[in-house]
Structures are given as C-alpha cells and as structure tokens.
Design a protein around this motif. Sequence first.
Motif, PDB file in Angstrom:
ATOM      1  N   SER A  75      26.499   2.442  -1.343  1.00  0.00           N
ATOM      2  CA  SER A  75      26.842   3.732  -0.741  1.00  0.00           C
ATOM      3  C   SER A  75      27.056   4.753  -1.851  1.00  0.00           C
ATOM      4  O   SER A  75      27.813   4.521  -2.791  1.00  0.00           O
ATOM      5  CB  SER A  75      28.114   3.607   0.105  1.00  0.00           C
TER       6      SER A  75
ATOM      7  N   GLU B  97      28.080   8.805  -2.489  1.00  0.00           N
ATOM      8  CA  GLU B  97      28.770   9.850  -1.736  1.00  0.00           C
ATOM      9  C   GLU B  97      28.254  11.261  -2.001  1.00  0.00           C
ATOM     10  O   GLU B  97      28.557  12.174  -1.233  1.00  0.00           O
ATOM     11  CB  GLU B  97      30.267   9.766  -2.009  1.00  0.00           C
TER      12      GLU B  97
ATOM     13  N   GLU C  99      29.303   7.467   3.253  1.00  0.00           N
ATOM     14  CA  GLU C  99      30.645   7.112   2.837  1.00  0.00           C
ATOM     15  C   GLU C  99      30.674   5.627   2.474  1.00  0.00           C
ATOM     16  O   GLU C  99      29.766   4.868   2.817  1.00  0.00           O
ATOM     17  CB  GLU C  99      31.639   7.392   3.965  1.00  0.00           C
ATOM     18  N   SER C 100      31.736   5.219   1.786  1.00  0.00           N
ATOM     19  CA  SER C 100      31.877   3.817   1.395  1.00  0.00           C
ATOM     20  C   SER C 100      31.944   2.929   2.631  1.00  0.00           C
ATOM     21  O   SER C 100      32.260   3.370   3.739  1.00  0.00           O
ATOM     22  CB  SER C 100      33.129   3.620   0.544  1.00  0.00           C
TER      23      SER C 100
ATOM     24  N   LYS D 190      31.915  -0.583  -2.115  1.00  0.00           N
ATOM     25  CA  LYS D 190      30.792   0.312  -2.401  1.00  0.00           C
ATOM     26  C   LYS D 190      29.449  -0.415  -2.393  1.00  0.00           C
ATOM     27  O   LYS D 190      28.410   0.170  -2.070  1.00  0.00           O
ATOM     28  CB  LYS D 190      31.012   0.982  -3.760  1.00  0.00           C
TER      29      LYS D 190
END
Length: 279
Positions: A68, A70, A118-119, A125
């Motif tokens: 992920s 951001e 988003e995470s 992550k």
Amino acid sequence: MINEIYPCLWFNGQAKEAAVLYCSIFSDSKITTDTPMVVMFEIAGKKVMGLNGGPMYSITPAISFFVSCETNEEIEQTWNKLSEGGSAMMPLDKYPWAERYGWVKDKFGMTWQLMLMESFPGGQKIKPSLLFVGDQYAKAKEAVEFYTTVFPGSSADNMKLYEAGEGAQAGTLKYGEFTLQGNNFSAMDGMGEHAFKFSEGLSIVVNCETQEEIDTYWNKLTEDGQESMCGWLKDKYGVSWQIIPKILGSLMTQTGKAERVMQELMKMKKLDIETLVNA
C-alpha cells in the motif's frame, strides 16, 4: 497460542544484496540476522527470511508482495527503485480498481504489486498475495477457507467473487483478504495461461513453541499435500510451508552444537524438537 508467521524468499547467493535493497526502499526496515545461509530482515515492520538456498528453486509471481502506497510520490519512488534492473508485469498506471497500480518484478525475481491506497488493517503495509493459476485456478476461495481453519484466530475478509458476465468463471475469487493470526494476506484466482505456479521459491514459515503445534500444523497442511525435508512441506494447493520450532534459530547459533543440530535436521521431514535440543 499465537505463532510467528512470515515469508521466506529463496535466493541463489543474493539474500544479503536483496535485503539491503528492500531495507533502503521502505521505512521501519532493518537487517536483524546476517549469516552466509540466512539473512533475516524487516521491511515496513514485516519480518522476512532471505535464504541462500542455491539454484534449485526460484521465486515466481504466484506469491507477490502487495504494497500500500499512500501518496503518488511514494508509489513512483518505490516503483522506480524496484524496477531498476527488473521488468514491469503491469505498468504503473490507472486501472478500473485503482487510481495508481503496477506490478513489477525486481532484479532478484521477486514481484511486487503497488497500489495507491491506505494501509491494510492493523497498519500492515506489505502483505503476501497468492495467485491461483493453472491447475489451481478456481481454488483460491477454498484455499482461504482452509488456511483460516488451520490457524486459530484467523479470518477471511472482503471476499469478492466474479459474477456471470464478468469475463471469468463465475464464483471464482476476484480478490480476497484473510488474516492468519493477525498477519494479513490476500488471494485471487488468475484466469488465462500462465507460465508459473507456486514453488519453494517463496514459502511461508510458521514458528512453533511446542511439538504439539508442529504436529498439528504438519498433519493439517500435508493432508493431500506432500512432505519434504527439514520441516518443509507443500499443501494440497502447491504452496510451500516451513513448520519449524521457534528455538531452532538459537540452536543453530550455539558454538559446537550447530553442526550436530544440522546433522539431525537433515535426517528429518517433520522436525522433532527434543531430538534437535539433545543433539
């Protein structure tokens, strides 16, 4: 009992070089153990084993790391660093499922799916992502349900199936998320022809406190699967696992004992803690 579960990447002498690269890309990353055979490291807080196993096996895209990102800047920088010396499997671009997404194979053969998002739950992550292709196509949902019953405290989440008319076999898994004792994974079915499958190149390690845990996981995961050597096995979907005692790392670093432990280890399929401790 909560078990430590993490991926193991098989390299041909490049484990340290790969670990250095990955730790330079992601924050909250460090090398924790550095030996000629095994390099343990963390990337974005996620534990990974790098194994210098030789040329016998190689990593395939059947299990990738899903990351992920951001911001646009983060996904661009990560893509550029991972693609250096590697190749794009799916270009970094806009897709129906994401504003920015790309799938890249790095110079060591590891593949990464990067997506602007988003995470994952729990702030994780990076997570391993399993792609079921070839003989394993249409088995992703079944596999997720199986894995979440093998490990207590696990769950299947966000399971999205293909519907009729979407271009894939109806009922197959478009995308699914699952946790194994708090560790995030994803899975999906991959239609079409693919020149790869699950292999020992990327295995999943389960650290066990007791012999009872080793016996339980070994028996469940080898059902309709295949036993290998030194704590390795393949489950009925072809995914490789290492079921090992948590104490193994310390046994292998004890001066004068490590060689005896290794000699006993090489004789075993399922590992026996008492024999290893008494070696």
